[in-house]
Design a protein around this motif. Sequence first.
Motif, PDB file in Angstrom:
ATOM      1  N   ASN A  30       0.817  -1.223   0.000  1.00 45.70           N
ATOM      2  CA  ASN A  30       0.000   0.000   0.000  1.00 45.70           C
ATOM      3  C   ASN A  30       0.848   1.269   0.000  1.00 45.70           C
ATOM      4  O   ASN A  30       0.421   2.310   0.490  1.00 45.70           O
ATOM      5  N   ARG A  31       2.021   1.189  -0.532  1.00 38.96           N
ATOM      6  CA  ARG A  31       2.910   2.349  -0.626  1.00 38.96           C
ATOM      7  C   ARG A  31       2.483   3.202  -1.822  1.00 38.96           C
ATOM      8  O   ARG A  31       2.377   2.707  -2.945  1.00 38.96           O
ATOM      9  N   ARG A  32       2.217   4.467  -1.565  1.00 41.21           N
ATOM     10  CA  ARG A  32       1.751   5.390  -2.604  1.00 41.21           C
ATOM     11  C   ARG A  32       2.785   6.493  -2.781  1.00 41.21           C
ATOM     12  O   ARG A  32       3.021   7.275  -1.867  1.00 41.21           O
ATOM     13  N   VAL A  33       3.381   6.532  -3.959  1.00 36.76           N
ATOM     14  CA  VAL A  33       4.460   7.468  -4.240  1.00 36.76           C
ATOM     15  C   VAL A  33       4.006   8.423  -5.345  1.00 36.76           C
ATOM     16  O   VAL A  33       3.568   7.986  -6.409  1.00 36.76           O
ATOM     17  N   VAL A  34       4.111   9.710  -5.070  1.00 45.84           N
ATOM     18  CA  VAL A  34       3.762  10.747  -6.042  1.00 45.84           C
ATOM     19  C   VAL A  34       5.044  11.372  -6.558  1.00 45.84           C
ATOM     20  O   VAL A  34       5.914  11.757  -5.776  1.00 45.84           O
ATOM     21  N   LEU A  35       5.155  11.460  -7.877  1.00 44.63           N
ATOM     22  CA  LEU A  35       6.278  12.143  -8.516  1.00 44.63           C
ATOM     23  C   LEU A  35       5.730  13.400  -9.175  1.00 44.63           C
ATOM     24  O   LEU A  35       4.771  13.331  -9.945  1.00 44.63           O
ATOM     25  N   GLU A  36       6.339  14.515  -8.865  1.00 43.13           N
ATOM     26  CA  GLU A  36       5.929  15.799  -9.433  1.00 43.13           C
ATOM     27  C   GLU A  36       7.084  16.387 -10.228  1.00 43.13           C
ATOM     28  O   GLU A  36       8.236  16.340  -9.794  1.00 43.13           O
TER      29      GLU A  36
END
Length: 105
Positions: A30-36
Amino acid sequence: MHWDPKTLRERGVHAMQNLRMDFLMLLPGNRRVVLEVDGMQHYIRNEGTEPDSMKYAATMADDRDLKFGGYEVFRFSHDELRDRAQPLLAGFFDTLLDHPPITPP
């Protein structure tokens, strides 16, 4: 990615309705990684002639909201990716996948 009305119904009234992410990675556990990827529009006004601290502040507020929502947020500037994206991102993903998730405060 945008949260649409269907997602809003599924997530409830506390869903992040106005948030747009450049990239969302759903990893095991359940790891949620956002790249911006931030271009100049995140910190300038008047067609690039002067800095805009309010735009920058809004970007940082969005980061905090994401982090409090359980997302890991990583930002890259457009300029750093323009000329060396492949080696930069290869190293980033190696490091990301070798480290445990960052837990929110």
